[in-house]
Every structure is written in C-alpha cells, then in structure tokens.
Design a protein around this motif. Structure first.
Motif, mmCIF file in Angstrom:
data_model
loop_
_atom_site.group_PDB
_atom_site.id
_atom_site.type_symbol
_atom_site.label_atom_id
_atom_site.label_comp_id
_atom_site.label_asym_id
_atom_site.label_seq_id
_atom_site.Cartn_x
_atom_site.Cartn_y
_atom_site.Cartn_z
ATOM 1 N N LEU A 143 0.719 -1.271 -0.071
ATOM 2 C CA LEU A 143 -0.070 0.095 -0.063
ATOM 3 C C LEU A 143 0.746 1.189 0.074
ATOM 4 O O LEU A 143 0.761 2.067 -0.729
ATOM 5 N N THR A 144 1.969 1.253 0.764
ATOM 6 C CA THR A 144 2.576 2.486 0.920
ATOM 7 C C THR A 144 3.962 2.804 0.313
ATOM 8 O O THR A 144 4.606 3.580 0.176
ATOM 9 N N GLY A 145 4.475 1.247 -0.051
ATOM 10 C CA GLY A 145 5.786 1.272 -0.587
ATOM 11 C C GLY A 145 6.948 1.130 0.315
ATOM 12 O O GLY A 145 8.156 1.246 -0.252
ATOM 13 N N LEU A 146 6.542 1.196 1.648
ATOM 14 C CA LEU A 146 7.690 1.329 2.692
ATOM 15 C C LEU A 146 7.976 -0.108 3.160
ATOM 16 O O LEU A 146 7.355 -0.813 2.637
ATOM 17 N N PRO A 147 9.304 -0.205 3.414
ATOM 18 C CA PRO A 147 9.512 -1.640 4.269
ATOM 19 C C PRO A 147 8.459 -1.884 5.061
ATOM 20 O O PRO A 147 7.868 -1.181 5.787
ATOM 21 N N ASN A 148 8.160 -3.399 5.105
ATOM 22 C CA ASN A 148 7.190 -3.771 5.934
ATOM 23 C C ASN A 148 7.602 -4.161 7.315
ATOM 24 O O ASN A 148 8.990 -4.078 7.693
ATOM 25 N N ARG A 149 6.802 -4.989 8.282
ATOM 26 C CA ARG A 149 7.285 -5.470 9.414
ATOM 27 C C ARG A 149 8.371 -6.392 9.430
ATOM 28 O O ARG A 149 9.421 -6.341 10.325
ATOM 29 N N GLY A 150 8.199 -7.395 8.686
ATOM 30 C CA GLY A 150 9.152 -8.262 8.345
ATOM 31 C C GLY A 150 10.529 -7.816 8.060
ATOM 32 O O GLY A 150 11.767 -8.172 8.646
ATOM 33 N N LYS A 151 10.688 -6.599 6.998
ATOM 34 C CA LYS A 151 11.922 -6.037 6.944
ATOM 35 C C LYS A 151 12.486 -5.414 8.248
ATOM 36 O O LYS A 151 13.677 -5.107 8.574
ATOM 37 N N PHE A 152 11.490 -4.663 8.789
ATOM 38 C CA PHE A 152 11.965 -4.198 10.095
ATOM 39 C C PHE A 152 12.562 -5.021 11.171
ATOM 40 O O PHE A 152 13.645 -4.626 11.639
ATOM 41 N N GLU A 153 12.043 -6.055 11.418
ATOM 42 C CA GLU A 153 12.322 -7.013 12.566
ATOM 43 C C GLU A 153 13.788 -7.549 11.910
ATOM 44 O O GLU A 153 14.717 -7.558 12.774
ATOM 45 N N GLN A 154 13.787 -7.830 10.689
ATOM 46 C CA GLN A 154 15.116 -8.202 10.080
ATOM 47 C C GLN A 154 16.231 -7.270 10.270
ATOM 48 O O GLN A 154 17.313 -7.379 10.469
ATOM 49 N N ASP A 155 15.973 -5.994 9.970
ATOM 50 C CA ASP A 155 17.059 -4.799 10.041
ATOM 51 C C ASP A 155 17.448 -4.631 11.609
ATOM 52 O O ASP A 155 18.372 -4.490 11.889
ATOM 53 N N VAL A 156 16.379 -4.819 12.546
ATOM 54 C CA VAL A 156 16.712 -4.589 13.906
ATOM 55 C C VAL A 156 17.669 -5.957 14.304
ATOM 56 O O VAL A 156 18.903 -5.763 14.899
ATOM 57 N N ASN B 6 3.425 9.266 3.697
ATOM 58 C CA ASN B 6 4.128 10.325 2.972
ATOM 59 C C ASN B 6 4.594 11.504 3.774
ATOM 60 O O ASN B 6 5.555 12.103 3.790
ATOM 61 N N ALA B 7 3.575 11.895 4.860
ATOM 62 C CA ALA B 7 3.879 12.790 5.877
ATOM 63 C C ALA B 7 5.057 12.437 6.813
ATOM 64 O O ALA B 7 6.049 13.292 6.918
ATOM 65 N N LEU B 8 5.224 11.335 7.038
ATOM 66 C CA LEU B 8 6.337 10.470 7.946
ATOM 67 C C LEU B 8 7.708 10.613 7.473
ATOM 68 O O LEU B 8 8.712 11.036 7.783
ATOM 69 N N VAL B 9 7.700 10.308 5.949
ATOM 70 C CA VAL B 9 8.545 10.268 5.141
ATOM 71 C C VAL B 9 9.267 11.669 5.045
ATOM 72 O O VAL B 9 10.631 12.135 4.874
ATOM 73 N N GLY B 10 8.256 12.331 4.772
ATOM 74 C CA GLY B 10 8.756 14.094 4.536
ATOM 75 C C GLY B 10 9.339 14.692 5.955
ATOM 76 O O GLY B 10 9.817 15.859 5.767
ATOM 77 N N LEU B 11 9.404 14.055 6.813
ATOM 78 C CA LEU B 11 9.773 14.774 8.138
ATOM 79 C C LEU B 11 11.505 14.937 7.992
ATOM 80 O O LEU B 11 12.156 15.634 8.485
ATOM 81 N N ASN B 12 12.010 13.869 6.944
ATOM 82 C CA ASN B 12 13.385 13.904 6.580
ATOM 83 C C ASN B 12 14.328 14.279 7.650
ATOM 84 O O ASN B 12 15.191 14.925 7.713
ATOM 85 N N HIS B 13 14.258 13.324 8.535
ATOM 86 C CA HIS B 13 15.392 13.335 9.819
ATOM 87 C C HIS B 13 16.433 12.414 9.125
ATOM 88 O O HIS B 13 16.187 11.444 8.718
ATOM 89 N N LYS B 14 17.701 12.723 9.569
ATOM 90 C CA LYS B 14 18.595 12.087 9.013
ATOM 91 C C LYS B 14 18.917 10.479 9.927
ATOM 92 O O LYS B 14 18.697 10.691 11.151
ATOM 93 N N GLY B 15 19.468 9.688 9.398
ATOM 94 C CA GLY B 15 19.618 8.324 9.863
ATOM 95 C C GLY B 15 18.173 7.482 10.411
ATOM 96 O O GLY B 15 18.433 6.617 11.198
ATOM 97 N N ILE B 16 17.159 7.734 9.696
ATOM 98 C CA ILE B 16 16.097 7.140 10.246
ATOM 99 C C ILE B 16 15.519 6.047 8.865
ATOM 100 O O ILE B 16 15.693 6.821 7.852
ATOM 101 N N GLN B 17 14.965 5.014 9.423
ATOM 102 C CA GLN B 17 14.174 4.313 8.300
ATOM 103 C C GLN B 17 12.883 4.079 8.907
ATOM 104 O O GLN B 17 12.627 3.762 9.987
ATOM 105 N N ILE B 18 11.709 4.479 7.981
ATOM 106 C CA ILE B 18 10.512 4.293 8.560
ATOM 107 C C ILE B 18 9.756 2.998 7.771
ATOM 108 O O ILE B 18 9.925 2.874 6.549
ATOM 109 N N TYR B 19 8.912 2.321 8.587
ATOM 110 C CA TYR B 19 8.392 1.138 8.229
ATOM 111 C C TYR B 19 6.881 0.924 8.525
ATOM 112 O O TYR B 19 6.327 1.757 9.270
ATOM 113 N N ARG B 20 6.178 0.366 7.646
ATOM 114 C CA ARG B 20 4.765 -0.130 7.974
ATOM 115 C C ARG B 20 4.723 -1.197 8.724
ATOM 116 O O ARG B 20 5.008 -2.068 8.286
#
Length: 607
Positions: free
Chosen positions: A179-192, A237-251
C-alpha cells in the motif's frame, strides 16, 4: 583447435604458451579416447566430443590449466560474453572478473586451480561490452599427471542472472508494504536483528519508535477501505517527509508504523523525532475530500539500554506504545520496567473482560435525574458496573477504555442498550414514566448500522422512542462532524432524545452546536464540584446555562453533591441535576423504591 586461435602468449607464464597447452590437452584427450573408444576424429576425439556436446547443452564450458589460463572456451561462453575465441583463450580466467572481484576472491580461485580441488561458487564475469553476468560456477579437476598434479580443470557455468534478479525482486516484494511502498514489518524485524548482530564488536546504539494511529481503523470502516487506503498513504508520505537523518520508516501494521533510528546522538534526538510526529497530527489529513483528525501514540526504546535482543527491543517499544495509548493518546512514552507489570495486569483484565462479555456478567445501576423546579425524578442515567471474583469491583474508567481498544465495546454497548430499554419499559408498564439516559461510546455511535440497531432495540423492548435519551460526548461528535450530523438526524427522525455529555470539556464549537439536533447539555462535574468557591467555574456554568436556554435546550448539572450548590443552580434556572446529594446509582429494585418516595414527573417535551 585451430592453430590460429593459439597465438596469444601469457607473459606471466614464463614461456608457457597457449599452443603448448593446447597440444598437451589434445594429446591427453587423444590418449584417453584411444584407450576407451579406439577411434579418433579431427579436433577432439569422439568420446570427448560427445561429452563436450552434452556438457555444452546445459553449461558454458571453460577448460583451464593449473595456473587458471583458459586453454579452451566453448562457443556459447564466447557468445554470451561477446568475445571471440582468440580474445579469451590464453587469458587468465580471473581477468574476466577483475572489475568485480576482490583480491581475496582471485587468490582463492588460484588456489583451486593449483590444488585441483572441487569448488562451487557464484562468479560474475563481465562481457566485452561491460555487462556483468551472474554465473553458477563449478570447478573440478579434469586431468591429473602421474605425480597427482592437476594439469587441467573444467569450469562449468550456468547463467543465473535472471533467476538471481527474480529472487532479488521476490525478496524486495516480500519485504515491501504494497500500500505505502515502505519496508514492511518483516523487513523491520530483520533490520533490527542484523543491526544487533553487527553491533557485537562495535557497540553501536539505535532507537526504535512504534507509532499507533488512533482512529485510522475507524475511518477505514466508516468511510470505506478505499478512503482508508488513501489516508494511510498520505500519512506515510507525511512521515517520510519529516526528513530526519539516519531514520528508516516502516509500515508495521494496519494502523501502525515503526522507525529505526541508527546511532542517535542522544536520547533527546529520538524524543525530538517523536514530538515532530505528534506535531503532524495537530492538523487534519485529507482523503477523498474529507478533513480527518487523527492522533498518534508513540513508544520508544533504545538498544542496548532497554533491551539487547531483537525480541526485547521490539516488545519493549510495543509496551511503551500501549502505555502511551492508555495515558490518553496523542503522546509519547519511554519504556520502563514497571510498564511490563501493567501490561500483564492488562492482559489478565482483557481475558476476564472477554469472559464477562460472553457471560453477560455486568450489572446496570441507575442514577436519578431530578427536575429542580418540581423536585421530582424525571429520568435515570444507566451506568454499567462490573464485579469480578478475583479483580473485585472494576471501575468503568478502567475497563471501558480497554473495551474500546479491544473492540469489546460494541457487544457491551449493545447489552447496555437492550437492558436499559427493557428496564425502562418495565417501569413504564408499572406506571413510572421515566426518561432513560444511556452513554454511547464513540465507536458504538460511529459503527455502521447503529441507527438500525437502536430502532430494533426499541421495537423489541416496546419502549417509546421519546423516553430514550442517548448521551454522546462533545469531542467525538465534532471529530467527524458531517457523519455525526447524518446519524443524529436519523435518530431524531425516530423520535429519540439526544444529550451532549461532558459539555464544556471539549471543543465547544458553537457553530456546530447550533447545527446538531440535540435536546440537552450535561455540564461536566469538573465545573460543578467547586462551584461554591471557584469564580471561574461559576462563570463557565452560568454561561453554559444561558447558552442552552438561548438555544432552547435543557441543562443537566452532573456531580451535585451538596445542598449549597442548589441556590446557585436554581438562581440560573438550571433544569435538572444528578449527583450524590439525592442518590448514588442504584440497582433496579432500589431505584423503584426511591421513585416511590419521590414520584417521577411526566417527561417534558419540546422544552
């Protein structure tokens, strides 16, 4: 092989030419074939040629000597790499990968050629025009000397470029929220997990933020999934638009997002991001022409201080996020060990609440509503009570929010509506004409089919619509105003009375109050309790009463506990009151005895 294909000499081989190599190779093949087949043919002998034909049906073939120089390359290998035979034969195999191979990779292959061991890997030869290929590559000794030294190795290649690309695309698809094109929960858990695994020697920290969006699920249900999807994408889109350095946003879930903040400079950096997110929800989000208000509840943990495993870090962030919701939504909470104890208690309560819903193990008590002019009981507010064998008496302030969070509020609300209407009809049949007030949860009010449900309960119980008073909080009416107006209009068409509960504690939008088809304002008890000594509360209550009368609405003062309050309320023509001054909430039998002492007045209509 043709003589003209063997003119290239590798200087590094100190005099060993490709011609020498080919002659030795042909002689060895020739001798081997003579023994087994007894026949020869031009070029390679018969058996060897048949063998090579079979191999080349499935693989791109290269034969190298013990130093890795290519003594033979198949036509298909030349074709796929866009080289002529003479451009490849005599060159080192590793030269095909110079641009993509590290020094250690080249050394490993040299060892394989010299030792004559079997080896399987993926190589990435580069074509003449610069196009890299991904090859599944098997290297095995082909001919050994009498001393056991490998003279030649055969290298078989299978082009797996498309297969690898497809696997990569599948992995990408599996790790992406559609839906959003963001990395999903599985990717979040894998990255952590990967960040923790890679941190063992570096001692790097990171922060995890879990964001729960209140009312997102409700909007999807009420306005349709299409609108809900648009709203979700706009929020992403609003969360991605915050544009903080060093963060990755996931659904993270249907109503949840997560953030991984790598190596924050301090805890305040993570908290600053959370505050920026909360700020986003101070303004409405648009979806299909609707302006929709939401709020966010955010939980924060930091690795390794608040968990040193993937499971601990994420679970602690979830605990903190749930604690934020319980604290009133629209806020952030850091994880604390004490939160876990509260979560365990909450799980126990949820389990018992589900059982209570299934067994209808609740009671209704009724608090009298007194007409101040006639000093008569004019109505009753139905108040739910729950007493558990282990938990004891559980306050509605504790279990109602949990019921709303878990969705149990709908069956509970239905039971209250049915039971209160049944009791009111019983009183009516006994000659007591009472208005029955019922608190309606915003989730219950906003659920599809709510008006139909109310109408069905009235039909089943036989209660007159004019004796049912639905109490709805001001804030929840104003959050989705147009839909609320439509629902209220349908209820009024049936003949049901509407009260705005806790008036004065919310938005108090006079323009919408004028549009809402309501009958009564209930002044919140927070303004009544100090009305004798607090001049500000006196001003607020006076203003509310005047406002209500100017709009032809009745007024009920809640929380009246002392007779000192009565002169003030009477002087301002407050219509009704309820509170401990006259009675606490009573079981049905005790309420019946109460109204025998103070007879109920006839319901006042049109005022």
């Amino acid at each position: 092989m043709k003589e003209e294909h063997t003119a290239f000499t590798i200087s590094e081989q100190k005099g060993f030419s490709i011609k020498d190599s080919n002659e030795e190779l042909v002689n060895l093949f020739q001798s081997w074939d003579d023994i087994h087949m007894g026949e020869t043919k031009a070029g390679f002998p018969g058996l060897i040629r048949n063998l090579f034909n079979a191999l080349e049906e499935t693989s791109h073939v290269v034969i190298s000597d013990e130093k890795g120089s290519m003594a033979y390359v198949s036509e298909s290998f030349c074709s796929i790499l866009k080289y002529r035979k003479e451009e490849l034969e005599g060159k080192y195999y590793t030269e095909l990968r110079d641009r993509l191979m590290t020094g250690s990779d080249r050394e490993r292959l040299k060892e394989v050629f010299l030792s004559g061991t079997n080896y399987e890997t993926e190589t990435m030869p580069v074509s003449k025009d610069g196009n890299p290929f991904i090859m599944k590559t098997s290297i095995m000794p082909l001919v050994k000397s009498e001393e056991g030294i490998t003279k030649f190795s055969i290298i078989l290649h299978q082009d797996i470029t498309r297969l690898t690309q497809a696997e990569k695309a599948i992995k990408q698809l599996a790790s992406t929220d559609n839906l959003t094109g963001l990395p999903n929960r599985g990717k979040f858990e894998q990255d952590v997990a990967e960040y923790i695994e890679g941190d063992k020697s570096l001692q790097r920290s990171f922060a995890v933020l879990l964001i729960d969006l209140d009312r997102l699920g409700y909007y999807s249900e009420i306005l349709g999934q299409h609108t809900g999807d648009k709203l979700t994408r706009n929020i992403a889109n609003a969360l991605v638009g915050l544009n903080h350095k060093g963060i990755q946003i996931y659904r993270y879930g249907a109503n949840e997002f997560s953030i991984l903040l790598k190596e924050p400079e301090s805890a305040s950096e993570a908290e600053g991001i959370a505050k920026d997110i909360l700020q986003l929800f101070n303004s409405p989000f648009s979806a299909d022409g609707d302006e929709l208000m939401l709020s966010a509840s955010i939980g924060i943990t930091v690795y390794p201080d608040q968990g040193n495993t993937q499971e601990a870090v994420i679970n602690h962030a979830e605990d903190a996020m749930h604690h934020a919701k319980e604290a009133g939504q629209a806020n952030l909470q850091w994880f604390r060990p004490s939160i876990r104890t509260k979560q365990k208690e909450k799980l126990i309560m949820e389990r018992k609440l589900r059982a209570a819903v299934e067994n209808k193990a609740f009671q209704l008590k009724y608090q009298p509503q007194i007409d101040l002019k006639n000093m008569a009981v004019i109505g009753a507010e139905a108040l739910i009570r729950w007493e558990d064998k282990e938990l004891g008496a559980v306050s509605p302030e504790r279990f109602i929010p949990l019921a709303e969070e878990t969705g149990l509020i709908n069956p509970i609300g239905d039971w209250v509506l049915e039971e209160a209407c049944r009791q009111a009809k019983k009183w009516s049949d006994e000659g007591y004409s009472l208005r029955i007030g019922i608190n309606i949860s915003p989730l219950q009010f906003q659920k599809r089919g709510f008006v139909e449900k109310v109408n069905a309960v009235l039909q089943d119980s036989g209660l007159e619509p004019g004796k049912l008073d639905l109490e709805i909080t001001e804030n929840h009416l104003l959050r989705n105003r147009e839909e609320s107006l439509r629902t209220l209009g349908k209820l009024k068409k049936i003949g049901i009375r509407i009260s705005i509960d806790d008036f004065g504690t919310g938005y108090s939008s006079l323009s919408y109050l004028q549009r809402f088809p309501v009958d009564t304002l209930k002044i919140d008890r927070t303004f009544i309790k100090d009305i004798i000594n607090n001049s500000k509360d006196q001003a607020i209550v006076t203003s509310i009463i005047q406002l209500a009368h100017n709009m032809n609405l009745r007024v009920i003062a809640e929380g009246v506990e002392s007779s000192d309050m009565l002169p003030f309320l009477n002087a301002r023509n407050c219509n009704e009151m309820q509170g401990f001054l006259y009675s606490k909430p009573l079981p049905p039998s005790e309420f019946t005895q109460y109204i025998k002492i103070i007879p109920p007045a006839e319901i006042l209509t049109g005022s």
